[in-house]
Design a protein around this motif. Sequence first.
Motif, short mmCIF file in Angstrom:
data_model
loop_
_atom_site.label_atom_id
_atom_site.label_comp_id
_atom_site.label_asym_id
_atom_site.label_seq_id
_atom_site.Cartn_x
_atom_site.Cartn_y
_atom_site.Cartn_z
N ALA A 162 45.75 37.65 38.34
CA ALA A 162 44.77 37.07 37.41
C ALA A 162 43.56 36.47 38.13
O ALA A 162 42.41 36.79 37.81
N GLU A 163 43.82 35.59 39.09
CA GLU A 163 42.70 34.95 39.80
C GLU A 163 41.88 35.98 40.56
O GLU A 163 40.64 35.99 40.47
N ALA A 164 42.54 36.84 41.31
CA ALA A 164 41.82 37.82 42.13
C ALA A 164 41.04 38.82 41.28
O ALA A 164 39.91 39.16 41.60
N ALA A 165 41.63 39.28 40.18
CA ALA A 165 40.93 40.24 39.32
C ALA A 165 39.71 39.61 38.67
O ALA A 165 38.64 40.23 38.60
N ALA A 166 39.84 38.36 38.20
CA ALA A 166 38.70 37.67 37.60
C ALA A 166 37.58 37.51 38.63
O ALA A 166 36.41 37.79 38.34
N LEU A 167 37.94 37.08 39.83
CA LEU A 167 36.93 36.87 40.88
C LEU A 167 36.28 38.18 41.31
O LEU A 167 35.07 38.23 41.54
N CYS A 168 37.09 39.22 41.40
CA CYS A 168 36.56 40.52 41.83
C CYS A 168 35.51 41.02 40.84
O CYS A 168 34.40 41.37 41.22
N ARG A 169 35.86 41.04 39.57
CA ARG A 169 34.91 41.54 38.54
C ARG A 169 33.70 40.62 38.38
O ARG A 169 32.60 41.07 38.07
N ALA A 170 33.90 39.32 38.58
CA ALA A 170 32.80 38.36 38.41
C ALA A 170 31.89 38.29 39.63
O ALA A 170 30.87 37.60 39.60
#
Length: 132
Positions: free
Chosen positions: A93-101
């Motif tokens: 969750a954290e990594a995916a949010a940061l990656c896309r953002a």
Amino acid sequence: MVRVVVGIGCDRGTATETVTAAVSAALAEAGLCAADVVALASIDLKRDEPALHALARVHGWPLVFYPATQLAAIPVPHPSEVVRHHTGTPAVAEAAALCRAHADSADLIIEKRRWRGEDGRNATVSIARLNE
């Protein structure tokens, strides 16, 4: 208006209601609404998860997936060896949010929050401020 990305992970077969409740709770905690969300992001292992597709479809959010190797390269505040064992990355969750953002951990509005649904399954949500 704040623009954000919601990162999400979930148990296999998690009900749409559980995923929806988890995201709604995280948005409410952050003082955000569905209109603030520009995308939903997860790991490519969840590409066939019906609940994620249903949530994205209802809100009209683009749904993007990243491979574990790409997510594993993103520093997060709450890595998990259990998550690494099951997915190949210490955070979804954290990594995916940061990656896309296109952001770093300082841009996390909501760090990893776990939600257990009435179906007995878990969903994990993080929210990152979009860095354009």
